[in-house]
Design a protein around this motif. Sequence first.
Motif, PDB file in Angstrom:
ATOM      1  N   ARG A  54      93.552  33.156   3.282  1.00  0.00           N
ATOM      2  CA  ARG A  54      93.995  31.772   3.240  1.00  0.00           C
ATOM      3  C   ARG A  54      92.866  30.906   2.687  1.00  0.00           C
ATOM      4  NH1 ARG A  54      94.186  31.116   8.250  1.00  0.00           N
ATOM      5  NH2 ARG A  54      96.410  31.563   8.603  1.00  0.00           N
ATOM      6  N   ALA A  55      93.212  30.028   1.746  1.00  0.00           N
ATOM      7  CA  ALA A  55      92.273  29.038   1.222  1.00  0.00           C
ATOM      8  C   ALA A  55      92.779  27.660   1.604  1.00  0.00           C
ATOM      9  CB  ALA A  55      92.144  29.158  -0.287  1.00  0.00           C
ATOM     10  N   ALA A  56      91.980  26.927   2.327  1.00  0.00           N
ATOM     11  CA  ALA A  56      92.352  25.573   2.736  1.00  0.00           C
ATOM     12  C   ALA A  56      91.749  24.572   1.766  1.00  0.00           C
ATOM     13  CB  ALA A  56      91.869  25.302   4.152  1.00  0.00           C
ATOM     14  N   THR A  57      92.593  23.667   1.268  1.00  0.00           N
ATOM     15  CA  THR A  57      92.160  22.598   0.372  1.00  0.00           C
ATOM     16  C   THR A  57      92.446  21.259   1.058  1.00  0.00           C
ATOM     17  OG1 THR A  57      94.264  22.275  -0.795  1.00  0.00           O
ATOM     18  CG2 THR A  57      92.860  24.092  -1.543  1.00  0.00           C
ATOM     19  N   PRO A  58      92.022  20.147   0.485  1.00  0.00           N
ATOM     20  CA  PRO A  58      92.261  18.855   1.149  1.00  0.00           C
ATOM     21  C   PRO A  58      93.734  18.556   1.385  1.00  0.00           C
ATOM     22  CG  PRO A  58      90.568  18.608  -0.513  1.00  0.00           C
ATOM     23  CD  PRO A  58      91.113  19.994  -0.678  1.00  0.00           C
ATOM     24  N   ASP A  59      94.628  19.115   0.557  1.00  0.00           N
ATOM     25  CA  ASP A  59      96.044  18.750   0.649  1.00  0.00           C
ATOM     26  C   ASP A  59      96.979  19.872   1.078  1.00  0.00           C
ATOM     27  OD1 ASP A  59      95.506  16.115  -0.286  1.00  0.00           O
ATOM     28  OD2 ASP A  59      95.400  16.909  -2.332  1.00  0.00           O
ATOM     29  N   SER A  60      96.511  21.128   1.008  1.00  0.00           N
ATOM     30  CA  SER A  60      97.439  22.230   1.289  1.00  0.00           C
ATOM     31  C   SER A  60      96.675  23.515   1.555  1.00  0.00           C
ATOM     32  CB  SER A  60      98.408  22.423   0.113  1.00  0.00           C
ATOM     33  OG  SER A  60      97.672  22.726  -1.066  1.00  0.00           O
ATOM     34  N   GLU A  61      97.436  24.600   1.718  1.00  0.00           N
ATOM     35  CA  GLU A  61      96.854  25.930   1.877  1.00  0.00           C
ATOM     36  C   GLU A  61      97.448  26.857   0.819  1.00  0.00           C
ATOM     37  OE1 GLU A  61      97.528  27.426   5.777  1.00  0.00           O
ATOM     38  OE2 GLU A  61      95.923  26.212   6.683  1.00  0.00           O
ATOM     39  N   PHE A  62      96.643  27.828   0.398  1.00  0.00           N
ATOM     40  CA  PHE A  62      97.089  28.838  -0.554  1.00  0.00           C
ATOM     41  C   PHE A  62      96.834  30.210   0.053  1.00  0.00           C
ATOM     42  CE2 PHE A  62      96.302  25.068  -2.992  1.00  0.00           C
ATOM     43  CZ  PHE A  62      97.266  25.078  -4.007  1.00  0.00           C
ATOM     44  N   HIS A  63      97.735  31.145  -0.235  1.00  0.00           N
ATOM     45  CA  HIS A  63      97.630  32.485   0.336  1.00  0.00           C
ATOM     46  C   HIS A  63      97.707  33.532  -0.768  1.00  0.00           C
ATOM     47  CE1 HIS A  63      99.079  29.929   3.625  1.00  0.00           C
ATOM     48  NE2 HIS A  63      98.453  30.765   4.436  1.00  0.00           N
ATOM     49  N   ALA A  64      97.004  34.634  -0.567  1.00  0.00           N
ATOM     50  CA  ALA A  64      97.060  35.750  -1.506  1.00  0.00           C
ATOM     51  C   ALA A  64      96.655  37.022  -0.786  1.00  0.00           C
ATOM     52  CB  ALA A  64      96.144  35.504  -2.704  1.00  0.00           C
ATOM     53  N   GLU A  65      97.076  38.133  -1.364  1.00  0.00           N
ATOM     54  CA  GLU A  65      96.727  39.425  -0.777  1.00  0.00           C
ATOM     55  C   GLU A  65      95.222  39.669  -0.861  1.00  0.00           C
ATOM     56  OE1 GLU A  65      97.605  44.184  -1.571  1.00  0.00           O
ATOM     57  OE2 GLU A  65      98.992  42.666  -2.334  1.00  0.00           O
ATOM     58  N   ARG A  66      94.624  39.258  -2.003  1.00  0.00           N
ATOM     59  CA  ARG A  66      93.185  39.424  -2.187  1.00  0.00           C
ATOM     60  C   ARG A  66      92.601  38.129  -2.765  1.00  0.00           C
ATOM     61  NH1 ARG A  66      92.084  45.249  -4.965  1.00  0.00           N
ATOM     62  NH2 ARG A  66      94.100  45.026  -6.008  1.00  0.00           N
ATOM     63  N   VAL A  67      91.297  37.937  -2.534  1.00  0.00           N
ATOM     64  CA  VAL A  67      90.658  36.692  -2.970  1.00  0.00           C
ATOM     65  C   VAL A  67      89.338  37.013  -3.672  1.00  0.00           C
ATOM     66  CG1 VAL A  67      89.452  36.350  -0.768  1.00  0.00           C
ATOM     67  CG2 VAL A  67      89.920  34.390  -2.250  1.00  0.00           C
ATOM     68  N   ILE A  68      89.067  36.268  -4.734  1.00  0.00           N
ATOM     69  CA  ILE A  68      87.830  36.428  -5.502  1.00  0.00           C
ATOM     70  C   ILE A  68      87.096  35.093  -5.523  1.00  0.00           C
ATOM     71  CG2 ILE A  68      86.844  36.915  -7.770  1.00  0.00           C
ATOM     72  CD1 ILE A  68      89.321  38.650  -8.335  1.00  0.00           C
ATOM     73  N   VAL A  69      85.865  35.099  -5.032  1.00  0.00           N
ATOM     74  CA  VAL A  69      85.033  33.900  -5.098  1.00  0.00           C
ATOM     75  C   VAL A  69      84.245  33.970  -6.406  1.00  0.00           C
ATOM     76  CG1 VAL A  69      83.202  32.555  -4.018  1.00  0.00           C
ATOM     77  CG2 VAL A  69      84.855  33.800  -2.593  1.00  0.00           C
ATOM     78  N   ALA A  70      84.604  33.091  -7.336  1.00  0.00           N
ATOM     79  CA  ALA A  70      83.900  32.980  -8.617  1.00  0.00           C
ATOM     80  C   ALA A  70      83.549  31.512  -8.816  1.00  0.00           C
ATOM     81  CB  ALA A  70      84.761  33.501  -9.758  1.00  0.00           C
ATOM     82  N   ALA A  71      82.992  30.926  -7.785  1.00  0.00           N
ATOM     83  CA  ALA A  71      82.822  29.477  -7.696  1.00  0.00           C
ATOM     84  C   ALA A  71      81.441  29.000  -8.095  1.00  0.00           C
ATOM     85  CB  ALA A  71      83.135  29.016  -6.273  1.00  0.00           C
ATOM     86  N   GLY A  72      80.650  29.843  -8.739  1.00  0.00           N
ATOM     87  CA  GLY A  72      79.320  29.404  -9.139  1.00  0.00           C
ATOM     88  C   GLY A  72      78.489  28.973  -7.952  1.00  0.00           C
ATOM     89  N   LEU A  73      77.925  27.795  -8.028  1.00  0.00           N
ATOM     90  CA  LEU A  73      77.087  27.305  -6.935  1.00  0.00           C
ATOM     91  C   LEU A  73      77.892  27.042  -5.667  1.00  0.00           C
ATOM     92  CD1 LEU A  73      74.826  24.918  -9.023  1.00  0.00           C
ATOM     93  CD2 LEU A  73      74.151  27.090  -7.978  1.00  0.00           C
ATOM     94  N   GLY A  74      79.209  26.907  -5.803  1.00  0.00           N
ATOM     95  CA  GLY A  74      80.059  26.747  -4.628  1.00  0.00           C
ATOM     96  C   GLY A  74      80.073  27.963  -3.731  1.00  0.00           C
ATOM     97  N   ALA A  75      79.638  29.103  -4.266  1.00  0.00           N
ATOM     98  CA  ALA A  75      79.586  30.324  -3.462  1.00  0.00           C
ATOM     99  C   ALA A  75      78.569  30.223  -2.333  1.00  0.00           C
ATOM    100  CB  ALA A  75      79.261  31.523  -4.352  1.00  0.00           C
ATOM    101  N   ARG A  76      77.619  29.322  -2.457  1.00  0.00           N
ATOM    102  CA  ARG A  76      76.626  29.157  -1.384  1.00  0.00           C
ATOM    103  C   ARG A  76      77.305  28.895  -0.049  1.00  0.00           C
ATOM    104  NH1 ARG A  76      71.416  26.960  -3.224  1.00  0.00           N
ATOM    105  NH2 ARG A  76      71.532  25.382  -1.598  1.00  0.00           N
ATOM    106  N   ASN A  77      78.404  28.139  -0.061  1.00  0.00           N
ATOM    107  CA  ASN A  77      79.117  27.820   1.173  1.00  0.00           C
ATOM    108  C   ASN A  77      80.319  28.732   1.403  1.00  0.00           C
ATOM    109  OD1 ASN A  77      77.416  25.592   1.767  1.00  0.00           O
ATOM    110  ND2 ASN A  77      78.567  24.318   0.342  1.00  0.00           N
ATOM    111  N   LEU A  78      81.037  29.066   0.327  1.00  0.00           N
ATOM    112  CA  LEU A  78      82.302  29.784   0.490  1.00  0.00           C
ATOM    113  C   LEU A  78      82.129  31.287   0.729  1.00  0.00           C
ATOM    114  CD1 LEU A  78      84.410  28.032  -2.299  1.00  0.00           C
ATOM    115  CD2 LEU A  78      84.545  27.671   0.181  1.00  0.00           C
ATOM    116  N   ALA A  79      81.215  31.927   0.007  1.00  0.00           N
ATOM    117  CA  ALA A  79      81.094  33.381   0.116  1.00  0.00           C
ATOM    118  C   ALA A  79      80.760  33.852   1.526  1.00  0.00           C
ATOM    119  CB  ALA A  79      80.065  33.891  -0.889  1.00  0.00           C
TER     120      ALA A  79
END
Length: 372
Positions: A194-219
């Motif tokens: 599950r990925a929570a965003t300011p307005d909604s949630e997204f779901h997937a069987e698998r997730v890939i963090v390719a967020a650049g510097l955002g990976a510092r918090n998300l990974a």
Amino acid sequence: MQSDFLIIGGGVVGMAVAYGLARDGQRVSVLDESDDAFRASRGNAGLTWVQGKGLGMPHYAELSLDASLTWPAFAAELEARTAIDIEHECRGGVDLCFDASEAKVRQRDYAKLQLSSRHLAQHFRWEYLDRQALQTYLPGLGESIHGGTWSPHDGHCNPLHLLRALHAACRSLGLEYHASTPVLSLSPCLNGFRAATPDSEFHAERVIVAAGLGARNLAPMLGLSGTVRPVRGQMLVTERMPRVEQLPTPQLRQTATGGYLIGDTHEEVGFDKGVSLEMMSCLADRAVRIYPFLRQARLIRAWGALRIMTPDGAPLYEASSRYPGAYNLNCHSGISLAAFHANELARAIIDDRLEERWSAFSGARFNVPAHC
């Protein structure tokens, strides 16, 4: 309908992998931030480069070399699918040496790297050329340049056209792209993630963090390594000038439209992506030293951007041992490695063999337990 893959990050790394997944029939959704995010994909020189990659880590050098060999077919495939010219050329490149000391160190490092693996010994080609010999490749080269290393594996492209082509190709394959959708948190759930965003949630069987510097918090939320830091690069671009048959260099290159792109700075300034008069002056002075004719050129733009750098400078590819199905992809060579990301890396993720095939690039090498 739940996606097969949810990719966090719509830069060149995330979109190249997304393209490979979607081309293979996977259902892919991409969550991207807004245009004011730190975007390395829009602030680089567009080099598809091998020289200098992997000093101290032969696996990275091998990866860069193999990616360069597949880049022409990758570029042709994208252009055929999207009709977008990404301006890719692979006629070789030159990394300049400004004095004898630098030339000596460079030749020693490359000779050592070439002997570090059988693959590199057989396939990595390079040669040191003095200034006179470089005139064939770099007409107009300044008299104070000592020489440089030439390699046939290096090239360049238009990075903005590449990103645009990846987005267009992914859309044609049915990918769902959500702009201005920053991810606040990632977590496992019953049927995947599950990925929570300011307005909604997204779901997937698998997730890939390719967020650049955002990976510092998300990974780390998924037991993955967030050990990346920003390194600023400043760039200048000149007015359009008559095209000259010159090979690209990391210091500057002429674009397809005629402007000279000048860069190659590495500044540890945190998250400051601004520009400084001191560094712009240094870049301009060096450019004129390389090509004295640029003294008459007008500068039309300057900007700064943040590279994503791991502790050793090599890519970070890992699968979560704590939450199977979660992956972390990060590197500062997103342009050079784009063909690899869209092909071999995407296939390894589909087959869930990322750690098996690319264990040398796991976050474990930073002595940071990936399960913490």
